[in-house]
Design a protein around this motif. Structure first.
Motif, PDB file in Angstrom:
ATOM      1  N   LEU A 158       0.857  -1.187   0.000  1.00  0.00           N
ATOM      2  CA  LEU A 158       0.000   0.000   0.000  1.00  0.00           C
ATOM      3  C   LEU A 158       0.891   1.234   0.000  1.00  0.00           C
ATOM      4  O   LEU A 158       1.711   1.421   0.899  1.00  0.00           O
ATOM      5  N   TRP A 159       0.724   2.077  -1.037  1.00  0.00           N
ATOM      6  CA  TRP A 159       1.554   3.263  -1.195  1.00  0.00           C
ATOM      7  C   TRP A 159       0.677   4.503  -1.328  1.00  0.00           C
ATOM      8  O   TRP A 159      -0.433   4.440  -1.855  1.00  0.00           O
ATOM      9  N   MET A 160       1.224   5.634  -0.894  1.00  0.00           N
ATOM     10  CA  MET A 160       0.520   6.901  -1.018  1.00  0.00           C
ATOM     11  C   MET A 160       1.553   8.006  -1.204  1.00  0.00           C
ATOM     12  O   MET A 160       2.649   7.947  -0.636  1.00  0.00           O
ATOM     13  N   GLY A 161       1.221   9.009  -2.036  1.00  0.00           N
ATOM     14  CA  GLY A 161       2.196  10.064  -2.246  1.00  0.00           C
ATOM     15  C   GLY A 161       1.619  11.291  -2.911  1.00  0.00           C
ATOM     16  O   GLY A 161       0.492  11.290  -3.423  1.00  0.00           O
ATOM     17  N   ALA A 162       2.433  12.356  -2.913  1.00  0.00           N
ATOM     18  CA  ALA A 162       2.077  13.626  -3.554  1.00  0.00           C
ATOM     19  C   ALA A 162       3.326  14.127  -4.264  1.00  0.00           C
ATOM     20  O   ALA A 162       4.145  14.834  -3.675  1.00  0.00           O
ATOM     21  N   THR A 163       3.496  13.751  -5.520  1.00  0.00           N
ATOM     22  CA  THR A 163       4.731  14.064  -6.222  1.00  0.00           C
ATOM     23  C   THR A 163       4.616  15.322  -7.069  1.00  0.00           C
ATOM     24  O   THR A 163       3.623  15.531  -7.752  1.00  0.00           O
ATOM     25  N   PRO A 164       5.652  16.180  -7.030  1.00  0.00           N
ATOM     26  CA  PRO A 164       5.635  17.401  -7.833  1.00  0.00           C
ATOM     27  C   PRO A 164       6.240  17.235  -9.221  1.00  0.00           C
ATOM     28  O   PRO A 164       6.273  18.199  -9.988  1.00  0.00           O
ATOM     29  N   GLU A 165       6.732  16.041  -9.554  1.00  0.00           N
ATOM     30  CA  GLU A 165       7.522  15.894 -10.779  1.00  0.00           C
ATOM     31  C   GLU A 165       6.845  15.014 -11.828  1.00  0.00           C
ATOM     32  O   GLU A 165       6.508  13.855 -11.568  1.00  0.00           O
ATOM     33  N   MET A 315       5.143   7.352   0.607  1.00  0.00           N
ATOM     34  CA  MET A 315       5.356   6.446   1.726  1.00  0.00           C
ATOM     35  C   MET A 315       4.644   5.128   1.463  1.00  0.00           C
ATOM     36  O   MET A 315       3.711   5.047   0.658  1.00  0.00           O
ATOM     37  N   GLU A 316       5.117   4.117   2.138  1.00  0.00           N
ATOM     38  CA  GLU A 316       4.518   2.781   2.079  1.00  0.00           C
ATOM     39  C   GLU A 316       3.932   2.476   3.458  1.00  0.00           C
ATOM     40  O   GLU A 316       4.588   2.684   4.479  1.00  0.00           O
ATOM     41  N   ILE A 317       2.696   2.020   3.473  1.00  0.00           N
ATOM     42  CA  ILE A 317       2.041   1.672   4.742  1.00  0.00           C
ATOM     43  C   ILE A 317       2.188   0.169   4.968  1.00  0.00           C
ATOM     44  O   ILE A 317       1.743  -0.635   4.149  1.00  0.00           O
ATOM     45  N   GLN A 318       2.838  -0.195   6.065  1.00  0.00           N
ATOM     46  CA  GLN A 318       3.039  -1.600   6.423  1.00  0.00           C
ATOM     47  C   GLN A 318       2.472  -1.833   7.821  1.00  0.00           C
ATOM     48  O   GLN A 318       3.078  -1.441   8.814  1.00  0.00           O
ATOM     49  N   GLN A 319       1.277  -2.450   7.866  1.00  0.00           N
ATOM     50  CA  GLN A 319       0.591  -2.704   9.140  1.00  0.00           C
ATOM     51  C   GLN A 319       0.457  -1.399   9.932  1.00  0.00           C
ATOM     52  O   GLN A 319      -0.211  -0.482   9.506  1.00  0.00           O
ATOM     53  N   ASN A 320       1.121  -1.287  11.074  1.00  0.00           N
ATOM     54  CA  ASN A 320       0.990  -0.089  11.908  1.00  0.00           C
ATOM     55  C   ASN A 320       2.167   0.871  11.760  1.00  0.00           C
ATOM     56  O   ASN A 320       2.448   1.680  12.640  1.00  0.00           O
ATOM     57  N   ASN A 321       2.853   0.762  10.623  1.00  0.00           N
ATOM     58  CA  ASN A 321       4.000   1.630  10.379  1.00  0.00           C
ATOM     59  C   ASN A 321       3.896   2.299   9.019  1.00  0.00           C
ATOM     60  O   ASN A 321       3.336   1.736   8.064  1.00  0.00           O
ATOM     61  N   ALA A 322       4.435   3.504   8.937  1.00  0.00           N
ATOM     62  CA  ALA A 322       4.593   4.188   7.656  1.00  0.00           C
ATOM     63  C   ALA A 322       6.082   4.224   7.348  1.00  0.00           C
ATOM     64  O   ALA A 322       6.893   4.646   8.184  1.00  0.00           O
ATOM     65  N   ILE A 323       6.444   3.768   6.145  1.00  0.00           N
ATOM     66  CA  ILE A 323       7.831   3.828   5.702  1.00  0.00           C
ATOM     67  C   ILE A 323       7.953   5.024   4.765  1.00  0.00           C
ATOM     68  O   ILE A 323       7.413   5.014   3.661  1.00  0.00           O
ATOM     69  N   LEU A 324       8.653   6.069   5.218  1.00  0.00           N
ATOM     70  CA  LEU A 324       8.824   7.278   4.434  1.00  0.00           C
ATOM     71  C   LEU A 324      10.129   7.205   3.651  1.00  0.00           C
ATOM     72  O   LEU A 324      11.146   6.725   4.169  1.00  0.00           O
ATOM     73  N   TYR A 325      10.091   7.700   2.417  1.00  0.00           N
ATOM     74  CA  TYR A 325      11.272   7.699   1.555  1.00  0.00           C
ATOM     75  C   TYR A 325      11.618   9.145   1.199  1.00  0.00           C
ATOM     76  O   TYR A 325      10.774   9.870   0.677  1.00  0.00           O
ATOM     77  N   ILE A 326      12.846   9.552   1.479  1.00  0.00           N
ATOM     78  CA  ILE A 326      13.249  10.925   1.203  1.00  0.00           C
ATOM     79  C   ILE A 326      14.698  10.968   0.731  1.00  0.00           C
ATOM     80  O   ILE A 326      15.519  10.150   1.137  1.00  0.00           O
ATOM     81  N   GLY A 327      15.003  11.944  -0.125  1.00  0.00           N
ATOM     82  CA  GLY A 327      16.361  12.050  -0.637  1.00  0.00           C
ATOM     83  C   GLY A 327      16.687  13.439  -1.123  1.00  0.00           C
ATOM     84  O   GLY A 327      15.887  14.367  -0.992  1.00  0.00           O
ATOM     85  N   GLY A 328      17.889  13.578  -1.700  1.00  0.00           N
ATOM     86  CA  GLY A 328      18.319  14.868  -2.216  1.00  0.00           C
ATOM     87  C   GLY A 328      19.541  14.728  -3.098  1.00  0.00           C
ATOM     88  O   GLY A 328      20.279  13.736  -3.025  1.00  0.00           O
ATOM     89  N   GLY A 329      19.750  15.727  -3.938  1.00  0.00           N
ATOM     90  CA  GLY A 329      20.870  15.701  -4.871  1.00  0.00           C
ATOM     91  C   GLY A 329      22.171  16.169  -4.224  1.00  0.00           C
ATOM     92  O   GLY A 329      22.206  17.195  -3.549  1.00  0.00           O
ATOM     93  N   ILE A 330      23.239  15.405  -4.461  1.00  0.00           N
ATOM     94  CA  ILE A 330      24.557  15.726  -3.909  1.00  0.00           C
ATOM     95  C   ILE A 330      25.482  16.176  -5.039  1.00  0.00           C
ATOM     96  O   ILE A 330      25.623  15.486  -6.047  1.00  0.00           O
ATOM     97  N   THR A 331      26.106  17.341  -4.858  1.00  0.00           N
ATOM     98  CA  THR A 331      27.074  17.852  -5.822  1.00  0.00           C
ATOM     99  C   THR A 331      28.375  18.168  -5.079  1.00  0.00           C
ATOM    100  O   THR A 331      28.473  17.989  -3.857  1.00  0.00           O
ATOM    101  N   VAL A 349       6.445  16.643   4.434  1.00  0.00           N
ATOM    102  CA  VAL A 349       5.337  16.595   3.466  1.00  0.00           C
ATOM    103  C   VAL A 349       4.444  15.400   3.764  1.00  0.00           C
ATOM    104  O   VAL A 349       3.203  15.518   3.803  1.00  0.00           O
ATOM    105  N   MET A 350       5.047  14.247   3.986  1.00  0.00           N
ATOM    106  CA  MET A 350       4.273  13.040   4.251  1.00  0.00           C
ATOM    107  C   MET A 350       3.844  12.935   5.715  1.00  0.00           C
ATOM    108  O   MET A 350       2.752  12.479   6.023  1.00  0.00           O
TER     109      MET A 350
END
Length: 354
Positions: A158-165, A315-331, A349-350
């Motif tokens: 189960l996944w949920m998100g709000a993507t700007p891209e 994010m991914e919903i796993q039973q009673n947990n939300a797994i959030l995924y976040i990142g950023g560009g490295i230069t 955001v999530m």
């Protein structure tokens, strides 16, 4: 019965579905599969909703139009809900691991191994009194200019998100895409200043996308870079459009030319993707993959159109947990501590809809 009611019914019966709202639209759409079967995308000629992982060696999943009931309804929501995300805390162990990963990447950039790499992490948050439909409504209300979705398959998750891209929209050989990079907090100020790091990162992404699709496209139009709002964040965006040299060029060929974009992987693509797979120490799964409508005919036309989005702010919903995924560009100009703080900002955001 509303689309929200149908979400609840399908989730209780463990039957696949996806519900989504395109950026700045008032219409909610949903594919509700009639069986629990897992369908995979093979030739990208099928019609339906595709859900694809970051690593294109892994299978893409399809909720087929011909195997589903498709609903659309007007979205009637109130003003954005004030949400407080401060009750969620990032643990110190995750911070130290991410700092070391960023520092390693900066060293590789200084050695000229690559120019930019996008690094991410996942964060588990315990859920209390979580209710999917309420959280999804909050997401739709708070992020009207994002692609807001909830996706479910009992064999996948189960996944949920709000993507700007946007990854790609294409119809009758004409396509539109974008480069998205650079992040800062949205303070509400009309005087927005971007640092050289963000401007350079954005230009790298734009140039790379152009080179990746140059051989199969023509009449490219690269618009002026603009600042866009994504919840509590601001980003730099450059719209890119053009035509396929040959309309018979497969959708799969165009997608493979774009995905994964420099905004979620890095430059050069092969070297940075290998670095990510070897060093992030977790499986991205569908985070930084793509999702959206595949080969759908519009009501007023027989021409098929695809509209695909990069799976960010999710994010991914796993039973009673939300797994959030976040990142950023490295230069080369990145600072590890600041990069960590950027992932904390993005996680809000999530967290704000939980």
């Amino acid at each position: 019965m509303t689309i929200f009611d149908t979400i609840t019914t399908h989730l209780e019966q463990q039957i696949p579905f996806v519900v989504y709202r395109k950026p700045n639209e008032k219409k909610l759409s949903g594919f509700f599969q009639k069986s629990k079967e897992l369908f995979l995308v093979e030739t990208f000629s099928a019609s339906g909703f595709v859900f694809s992982p970051f690593d294109n060696r892994e299978p893409s999943i399809l909720i087929p139009k011909k195997e589903s009931d498709f609903f659309q309804e007007e979205l009637l929501l109130t003003a954005p809900i004030s949400s407080e995300a401060s009750s969620f805390v990032s643990d110190s162990t995750s911070k130290e691991i991410h700092l070391q990963l960023v520092k390693k990447a900066i060293l590789e950039i200084q050695k000229k191994r690559f120019q930019k790499v996008v690094l991410s992490r996942k964060e588990k948050q315990k859920l209390v009194n979580f209710e999917l439909v309420n959280s999804y409504k909050k997401l739709l209300q708070n992020y009207p200019n994002a692609f807001g979705y909830v996706w479910y398959h009992p064999k996948v998750g189960l996944w949920m998100g709000a993507t700007p891209e946007t990854l790609l929209t294409i119809s009758d050989g004409h396509f539109e895409t974008m480069s998205l990079a650079g992040t800062q907090m949205n303070t509400g100020s009309a005087d927005i200043q971007w640092q050289e790091k963000e401007i350079e990162e954005q230009q790298l992404v734009t140039t790379s996308i152009r080179s990746q699709i140059n051989e199969i496209t023509r009449d490219l139009i690269i618009e002026k870079t603009e600042t866009i709002t994504a919840g509590n964040l601001l980003h730099l965006r450059t719209k890119i459009s053009g035509d396929l040299i040959d309309k018979q060029t497969s959708l799969k060929t165009l997608i493979n030319a774009l995905h994964p974009t420099p905004a979620v992987c890095g430059l050069p693509r092969l070297e940075t993707k290998n670095f990510i797979l070897e060093n992030e120490n977790y499986h991205r799964s569908f985070y930084t993959g793509y999702l959206g409508e595949l080969n759908l005919k519009t009501p007023k036309s027989k021409i098929e159109k695809s509209a695909l989005y990069v799976n960010l702010r999710c994010m991914e919903i796993q039973q009673n947990n939300a797994i959030l995924y976040i990142g950023g560009g490295i230069t080369k100009d990145s600072d590890a501590e600041k990069e960590w703080e950027e992932t904390v900002s993005k996680s809000k955001v999530m967290k704000a809809v939980l």
